[in-house]
Design a protein around this motif. Structure first.
Motif, short mmCIF file in Angstrom:
data_model
loop_
_atom_site.label_atom_id
_atom_site.label_comp_id
_atom_site.label_asym_id
_atom_site.label_seq_id
_atom_site.Cartn_x
_atom_site.Cartn_y
_atom_site.Cartn_z
N UNK A 118 0.83 -1.40 0.11
CA UNK A 118 0.13 -0.05 0.14
C UNK A 118 1.03 1.30 -0.05
N UNK A 119 1.98 1.17 0.82
CA UNK A 119 2.73 2.55 0.86
C UNK A 119 3.28 3.00 -0.78
N UNK A 120 3.63 2.05 -1.44
CA UNK A 120 4.14 2.14 -2.63
C UNK A 120 3.18 2.80 -3.69
N UNK A 121 2.07 2.17 -3.65
CA UNK A 121 0.91 2.82 -4.45
C UNK A 121 0.54 4.08 -3.91
N UNK A 122 0.58 4.33 -2.68
CA UNK A 122 0.31 5.88 -1.99
C UNK A 122 1.57 6.88 -2.78
N UNK A 123 2.58 6.33 -2.65
CA UNK A 123 3.76 7.12 -3.02
C UNK A 123 3.57 7.37 -4.55
N UNK A 124 3.64 6.37 -5.51
CA UNK A 124 3.38 6.72 -6.75
C UNK A 124 2.32 7.34 -7.41
N UNK A 125 1.07 7.12 -6.61
CA UNK A 125 0.07 7.63 -7.08
C UNK A 125 -0.06 9.12 -6.69
#
Length: 222
Positions: A118-125
């Motif tokens: 989830x943290x990677x999706x939050x960052x890239x989005x």
């Protein structure tokens, strides 16, 4: 009791044996069908390292050693209708994002691999949303959560700011045709090109590097 009086009883039991055998066969068949249905449901709802993947033949897509499946532009299939109510109770239609690259992430608040990525999706989005001309839209599909409460808490905990369709029974996942790059596990991630066609898929949790590896080639397409 004489032998003569016992003989008819043995005859009656013998007559009933074929009926009992047939009933047992039917029961075993019903049990096998039920087990098969349960196994199919488990494949779709399981939360783990990934689901079934494939390529070659007439499927048109190839799965790399990193578990990311891709398909050439001239062989891509349009994503099905993905519309409904979001976790916040608003209406959303993924088709409205045509012209942008769309990242679809299937997740559940109860799913540990979903929490890991989830943290990677939050960052890239957020990185793409902050651009002057954002050409990328992230959309979640939340599934198997009995209510929106836990899902909304999940988004708050991990800083997810993009919308998620609420799909507690998994009906949106089942709209994808078999033999295409369809979501088969939780988590699953699909990248749709600007024409709304499925360009890439992962059936495992993604880190930042692999998420970018899926997304950036599709963004670079003209």
């Amino acid at each position: 009791m004489s032998a003569a009086s016992r003989a008819p009883q043995r005859s009656n039991r013998a007559a009933q044996s074929p009926y009992r055998a047939a009933r047992a066969v039917r029961a075993r068949r019903r049990a096998a069908l039920a087990a098969g249905a349960a196994a199919a449901a488990l494949l779709l709802t399981a939360c783990g390292s990934g689901g079934t993947s494939g390529g070659g033949g007439d499927t048109g897509f190839v799965t790399g050693t990193d578990g990311i499946s891709t398909v050439p532009a001239d062989q891509r299939v349009a994503a099905p209708d993905l519309s409904g109510e979001t976790l916040e109770g608003e209406q959303l239609d993924v088709g409205d994002y045509k012209g942008k690259v769309v990242v679809l992430n299937v997740w559940g608040s109860w799913c540990n691999p979903c929490r890991a990525e989830a943290k990677y999706f939050a960052k890239v989005s957020q990185e793409y949303a902050g651009k002057d001309d954002p050409g990328v839209q992230f959309v979640g599909i939340n599934t198997r959560d009995g209510s929106t409460t836990a899902a909304l808490a999940f988004e708050k905990d991990f800083g997810i700011t993009y919308p998620s369709l609420y799909d507690p029974t998994g009906k949106l996942m089942l709209r994808f045709e078999k033999g295409t790059l369809n979501p088969q596990a939780i988590p699953s991630t699909l990248v749709l090109d600007r024409e709304g066609r499925v360009a890439a898929r992962s059936l495992t949790a993604l880190d930042e590097e692999r998420l970018r590896k899926m997304l950036e080639p599709v963004v670079a397409e003209k």
